[in-house]
Design an enzyme around this catalytic site. Structure first.
Site, PDB file in Angstrom:
ATOM      1  N   LEU A  37       0.839  -1.210   0.000  1.00 26.00           N
ATOM      2  CA  LEU A  37       0.000   0.000   0.000  1.00 26.00           C
ATOM      3  C   LEU A  37       0.870   1.255   0.000  1.00 26.00           C
ATOM      4  CD1 LEU A  37      -2.969  -0.977   2.376  1.00 26.00           C
ATOM      5  CD2 LEU A  37      -2.866  -1.098  -0.121  1.00 26.00           C
ATOM      6  N   ALA A  84       3.916  -6.224  -8.071  1.00 25.19           N
ATOM      7  CA  ALA A  84       4.374  -5.164  -7.169  1.00 25.19           C
ATOM      8  C   ALA A  84       5.600  -4.474  -7.742  1.00 25.19           C
ATOM      9  CB  ALA A  84       4.702  -5.743  -5.801  1.00 25.19           C
ATOM     10  N   THR A 102      12.563  -2.005  -4.573  1.00 24.02           N
ATOM     11  CA  THR A 102      11.333  -2.785  -4.788  1.00 24.02           C
ATOM     12  C   THR A 102      11.439  -3.670  -6.020  1.00 24.02           C
ATOM     13  OG1 THR A 102       9.894  -1.215  -3.670  1.00 24.02           O
ATOM     14  CG2 THR A 102       8.871  -2.590  -5.350  1.00 24.02           C
ATOM     15  N   THR A 127       7.701  -5.234 -18.564  1.00 24.50           N
ATOM     16  CA  THR A 127       7.253  -4.141 -19.434  1.00 24.50           C
ATOM     17  C   THR A 127       8.037  -4.129 -20.745  1.00 24.50           C
ATOM     18  OG1 THR A 127       7.366  -1.736 -19.660  1.00 24.50           O
ATOM     19  CG2 THR A 127       8.815  -2.680 -18.039  1.00 24.50           C
ATOM     20  N   ASP A 128       7.405  -3.597 -21.793  1.00 23.60           N
ATOM     21  CA  ASP A 128       8.124  -3.445 -23.066  1.00 23.60           C
ATOM     22  C   ASP A 128       9.227  -2.390 -22.961  1.00 23.60           C
ATOM     23  OD1 ASP A 128       6.504  -1.179 -22.920  1.00 23.60           O
ATOM     24  OD2 ASP A 128       5.667  -1.387 -24.934  1.00 23.60           O
ATOM     25  N   GLU A 129       9.202  -1.607 -21.868  1.00 23.70           N
ATOM     26  CA  GLU A 129      10.209  -0.545 -21.732  1.00 23.70           C
ATOM     27  C   GLU A 129      11.616  -1.112 -21.553  1.00 23.70           C
ATOM     28  OE1 GLU A 129       9.034   2.885 -19.411  1.00 23.70           O
ATOM     29  OE2 GLU A 129       6.925   2.459 -19.759  1.00 23.70           O
ATOM     30  N   TYR A 155      13.502   3.477 -14.080  1.00 27.07           N
ATOM     31  CA  TYR A 155      12.394   2.515 -13.975  1.00 27.07           C
ATOM     32  C   TYR A 155      12.646   1.307 -14.879  1.00 27.07           C
ATOM     33  CZ  TYR A 155       7.966   0.329 -15.325  1.00 27.07           C
ATOM     34  OH  TYR A 155       6.993  -0.588 -15.634  1.00 27.07           O
ATOM     35  N   LYS A 159      13.409  -2.728 -13.999  1.00 34.78           N
ATOM     36  CA  LYS A 159      12.566  -3.832 -14.483  1.00 34.78           C
ATOM     37  C   LYS A 159      13.415  -4.827 -15.291  1.00 34.78           C
ATOM     38  CE  LYS A 159       8.619  -4.233 -14.170  1.00 34.78           C
ATOM     39  NZ  LYS A 159       7.785  -4.895 -13.108  1.00 34.78           N
ATOM     40  N   ASN A 185      -0.777   0.082 -20.523  1.00 36.77           N
ATOM     41  CA  ASN A 185      -2.158  -0.298 -20.214  1.00 36.77           C
ATOM     42  C   ASN A 185      -3.004   0.939 -19.951  1.00 36.77           C
ATOM     43  OD1 ASN A 185      -2.236  -3.459 -18.475  1.00 36.77           O
ATOM     44  ND2 ASN A 185      -0.704  -2.771 -19.906  1.00 36.77           N
TER      45      ASN A 185
HETATM   46  P1  NAD Z   1       0.829   0.642  -9.858  1.00 37.33           P
HETATM   47  O1  NAD Z   1       1.885   1.627  -9.522  1.00 37.33           O
HETATM   48  O2  NAD Z   1      -0.549   1.101 -10.176  1.00 37.33           O
HETATM   49  O3  NAD Z   1       0.686  -0.412  -8.662  1.00 37.33           O
HETATM   50  C1  NAD Z   1       1.796  -0.961  -8.009  1.00 37.33           C
HETATM   51  C2  NAD Z   1       1.293  -1.701  -6.773  1.00 37.33           C
HETATM   52  O4  NAD Z   1       2.426  -2.321  -6.144  1.00 37.33           O
HETATM   53  C3  NAD Z   1       0.644  -0.785  -5.732  1.00 37.33           C
HETATM   54  O5  NAD Z   1      -0.515  -1.393  -5.207  1.00 37.33           O
HETATM   55  C4  NAD Z   1       1.714  -0.672  -4.654  1.00 37.33           C
HETATM   56  O6  NAD Z   1       1.190  -0.456  -3.355  1.00 37.33           O
HETATM   57  C5  NAD Z   1       2.397  -2.027  -4.761  1.00 37.33           C
HETATM   58  N1  NAD Z   1       3.782  -2.010  -4.262  1.00 37.33           N
HETATM   59  C6  NAD Z   1       4.759  -1.104  -4.572  1.00 37.33           C
HETATM   60  N2  NAD Z   1       5.879  -1.410  -3.898  1.00 37.33           N
HETATM   61  C7  NAD Z   1       5.615  -2.530  -3.179  1.00 37.33           C
HETATM   62  C8  NAD Z   1       6.396  -3.336  -2.315  1.00 37.33           C
HETATM   63  N3  NAD Z   1       7.669  -3.033  -2.032  1.00 37.33           N
HETATM   64  N4  NAD Z   1       5.820  -4.421  -1.755  1.00 37.33           N
HETATM   65  C9  NAD Z   1       4.520  -4.728  -1.998  1.00 37.33           C
HETATM   66  N5  NAD Z   1       3.743  -3.996  -2.809  1.00 37.33           N
HETATM   67  C10 NAD Z   1       4.285  -2.909  -3.401  1.00 37.33           C
HETATM   68  O7  NAD Z   1       1.423  -0.223 -11.061  1.00 37.33           O
HETATM   69  P2  NAD Z   1       0.698  -0.876 -12.320  1.00 37.33           P
HETATM   70  O8  NAD Z   1       0.583   0.136 -13.384  1.00 37.33           O
HETATM   71  O9  NAD Z   1      -0.490  -1.624 -11.876  1.00 37.33           O
HETATM   72  O10 NAD Z   1       1.823  -1.900 -12.787  1.00 37.33           O
HETATM   73  C11 NAD Z   1       1.856  -3.232 -12.260  1.00 37.33           C
HETATM   74  C12 NAD Z   1       3.024  -3.972 -12.881  1.00 37.33           C
HETATM   75  O11 NAD Z   1       2.897  -4.009 -14.289  1.00 37.33           O
HETATM   76  C13 NAD Z   1       4.373  -3.325 -12.586  1.00 37.33           C
HETATM   77  O12 NAD Z   1       5.300  -4.353 -12.341  1.00 37.33           O
HETATM   78  C14 NAD Z   1       4.710  -2.583 -13.879  1.00 37.33           C
HETATM   79  O13 NAD Z   1       6.109  -2.510 -14.053  1.00 37.33           O
HETATM   80  C15 NAD Z   1       4.072  -3.499 -14.906  1.00 37.33           C
HETATM   81  N6  NAD Z   1       3.636  -2.843 -16.161  1.00 37.33           N
HETATM   82  C16 NAD Z   1       2.795  -1.756 -16.108  1.00 37.33           C
HETATM   83  C17 NAD Z   1       2.356  -1.193 -17.299  1.00 37.33           C
HETATM   84  C18 NAD Z   1       1.397  -0.021 -17.308  1.00 37.33           C
HETATM   85  O14 NAD Z   1       1.069   0.500 -18.384  1.00 37.33           O
HETATM   86  N7  NAD Z   1       0.877   0.427 -16.162  1.00 37.33           N
HETATM   87  C19 NAD Z   1       2.776  -1.719 -18.532  1.00 37.33           C
HETATM   88  C20 NAD Z   1       3.621  -2.824 -18.525  1.00 37.33           C
HETATM   89  C21 NAD Z   1       4.039  -3.375 -17.342  1.00 37.33           C
HETATM   90  P1  TYD Z   2       3.104   7.463 -18.821  1.00 31.52           P
HETATM   91  O1  TYD Z   2       1.632   7.300 -18.647  1.00 31.52           O
HETATM   92  O2  TYD Z   2       3.909   8.038 -17.707  1.00 31.52           O
HETATM   93  O3  TYD Z   2       3.651   6.020 -19.267  1.00 31.52           O
HETATM   94  P2  TYD Z   2       5.141   5.605 -19.815  1.00 31.52           P
HETATM   95  O4  TYD Z   2       6.081   6.697 -19.590  1.00 31.52           O
HETATM   96  O5  TYD Z   2       5.447   4.406 -18.973  1.00 31.52           O
HETATM   97  O6  TYD Z   2       4.938   5.277 -21.258  1.00 31.52           O
HETATM   98  O7  TYD Z   2       3.349   8.370 -20.105  1.00 31.52           O
HETATM   99  C1  TYD Z   2       2.835   8.007 -21.375  1.00 31.52           C
HETATM  100  C2  TYD Z   2       3.337   9.033 -22.373  1.00 31.52           C
HETATM  101  O8  TYD Z   2       2.724  10.294 -22.081  1.00 31.52           O
HETATM  102  C3  TYD Z   2       4.827   9.269 -22.311  1.00 31.52           C
HETATM  103  O9  TYD Z   2       5.320   9.477 -23.637  1.00 31.52           O
HETATM  104  C4  TYD Z   2       4.975  10.534 -21.510  1.00 31.52           C
HETATM  105  C5  TYD Z   2       3.721  11.307 -21.829  1.00 31.52           C
HETATM  106  N1  TYD Z   2       3.187  12.174 -20.755  1.00 31.52           N
HETATM  107  C6  TYD Z   2       2.894  13.519 -21.018  1.00 31.52           C
HETATM  108  O10 TYD Z   2       3.050  14.001 -22.152  1.00 31.52           O
HETATM  109  N2  TYD Z   2       2.406  14.285 -19.998  1.00 31.52           N
HETATM  110  C7  TYD Z   2       2.220  13.799 -18.743  1.00 31.52           C
HETATM  111  O11 TYD Z   2       1.796  14.571 -17.837  1.00 31.52           O
HETATM  112  C8  TYD Z   2       2.496  12.421 -18.487  1.00 31.52           C
HETATM  113  C9  TYD Z   2       2.303  11.828 -17.127  1.00 31.52           C
HETATM  114  C10 TYD Z   2       2.988  11.639 -19.535  1.00 31.52           C
END
Ligand code: NAD
Ligand code: TYD
Length: 341
Positions: A37, A84, A102, A127-129, A155, A159, A185
């Site tokens: 959390l 997480a 983390t 992640t694709d990053e 970041y 990963k 996503n």
């Molecule tokens: P988010 O930041 O919304 O959620 C992360 C969750 O992990 C939170 O509930 C947080 O409390 C928990 N957390 C953080 N540190 C922790 C720790 N030390 N121990 C236990 N819990 C912890 O992230 P998200 O967008 O849901 O992403 C989830 C996963 O998917 C991540 O691993 C991210 O790298 C990966 N991912 C996300 C995206 C995207 O577009 N959001 C795309 C590809 C991969």
């Molecule tokens: P983000 O949602 O942070 O995802 P990621 O960096 O993991 O792809 O950002 C998506 C794209 O949007 C990225 O090219 C950065 C851009 N962006 C803005 O232009 N303004 C903003 O305030 C944020 C948060 C992101």
């Protein structure tokens, strides 16, 4: 057959959507959510399943070895899915340390527990990053599972380090692992520091929409439920030791997304404000999902034009969820990140 799955990070965006999907699809499974959390985790998100007898929530840090081992002793999980993470690129640029702790040490701790107590499958949500970026003028190029790791931000580096550890635990200790690498996503419960929910929240408040650089960077958007369905397939049918890319050929420039949100909300484009670009800003992400399609039959079900309408509607219908989040600590974050940008 009944199984117990530990879902770490299940109070965050994708993890909570995964918890809901698993409880819905696998009525005989026990789903145990382990989450620290942090600012990104919200217990209110999990409210609808808190009373479900097949669900348990445990507040703990994946880096806390004692707490993790205790949970493994209690639950004897068959599968662990690790969501997480510290997940926001901008925060990693400000302060990388917690990302290393983390995302890398937490992953190692979870896998040590898997080795100690035995496991059917450890799945790493990546992640694709980790592949870095693609040039804007080469639309013929895509990330495949063979694309070299070549990261840009703290970041994505953290990963990538975790992915390498996962593959090393497979090779060295024979841990039965899989990894998925997904594109951006979007959908319900997305934390409003990320592009789509931030723009929706600002537009509704009549605040400026901060677009980095010229807004021409490209992201490959996937509706969150499609990602969760892909992970469900991988943990059950994916081959051990393999990496699967997840994405649905939904490439859009940031400025297209921002204008689309304004159009859906009936707000003026004059809210768009171009701000200083992100340091090291990746130009384009684009996934080739051939492997997961051919091996597991996965295809995205929600096209962007439908998904974005559903998402905007969700934020309109669930204002209290995100309005709570953007009060308090979020205001300080916003001021620090965007104040003099
Ligand atoms: P988010 O930041 O919304 O959620 C992360 C969750 O992990 C939170 O509930 C947080 O409390 C928990 N957390 C953080 N540190 C922790 C720790 N030390 N121990 C236990 N819990 C912890 O992230 P998200 O967008 O849901 O992403 C989830 C996963 O998917 C991540 O691993 C991210 O790298 C990966 N991912 C996300 C995206 C995207 O577009 N959001 C795309 C590809 C991969
Ligand atoms: P983000 O949602 O942070 O995802 P990621 O960096 O993991 O792809 O950002 C998506 C794209 O949007 C990225 O090219 C950065 C851009 N962006 C803005 O232009 N303004 C903003 O305030 C944020 C948060 C992101």
């Amino acid at each position: 057959m009944s199984k117990t799955i530990i879902v770490t990070g299940g109070a965050g965006f994708i993890g909570s959507n995964f918890v809901f999907l698993m409880l819905e699809r696998h009525k005989d499974y026990r789903i145990v959510c382990l989450d620290k959390l942090t600012y990104a985790g919200n217990l209110s998100t999990l409210e609808p399943v808190m009373d479900n007898p097949k669900f348990r929530f445990v507040k703990a840090d994946i880096c806390d070895r004692d707490a993790v081992y205790k949970l493994f002793e209690e639950e004897k999980p068959d599968i662990v899915v690790n969501f997480a993470a510290e997940s926001h690129v901008d925060r990693s640029i400000e302060d990388p340390g917690i990302f290393l702790e983390t995302n890398i040490m937490g992953t190692a701790t979870l896998m040590d527990a898997c080795r100690k107590y035995g496991i059917e499958r450890y799945h790493q949500v990546s992640t694709d990053e980790v592949y870095g970026d693609l040039p804007l003028d080469r639309p013929d190029l895509f990330f495949t599972e063979e694309t070299p790791i070549h990261t840009s931000s703290p970041y994505s580096s953290s990963k990538a380090a975790a992915d390498l550890l996962v593959l090393a635990y497979h090779r060295t200790y024979g841990l039965p692992v899989t990894i998925s690498r997904c594109s951006n996503n979007y959908g319900p419960y997305h934390f409003p520091e990320k592009l789509i929910p931030l723009m929706i929240a600002n537009a509704l408040a009549g605040k400026p929409l901060p677009v980095y650089g010229e807004g021409l960077n490209v992201r490959d958007w996937l509706y969150v439920e499609d990602h969760c369905k892909a992970i469900d397939l991988i943990i059950h049918n994916g081959r051990v030791g393999e990496v699967y890319n997840i994405g649905g050929h939904n490439e859009k420039t940031n400025i297209y997304i921002v204008k689309k949100i304004l159009e859906l909300l009936g707000k003026p484009e004059s809210l768009i404000t171009y701000v200083t670009d992100r340091k090291g800003h990746d130009l384009r992400y684009a996934i080739d999902p051939t492997k997961i399609h051919n091996e597991l039959g996965w295809l995205p079900e929600t096209m962007f034009d439908d998904g974005i309408v559903k998402t905007v509607q969700w934020y309109l219908d669930n204002k209290s969820w995100w309005e709570n989040i953007i009060s308090g600590e979020y205001q300080q974050y916003y001021e620090k990140m965007y104040g003099d940008r």
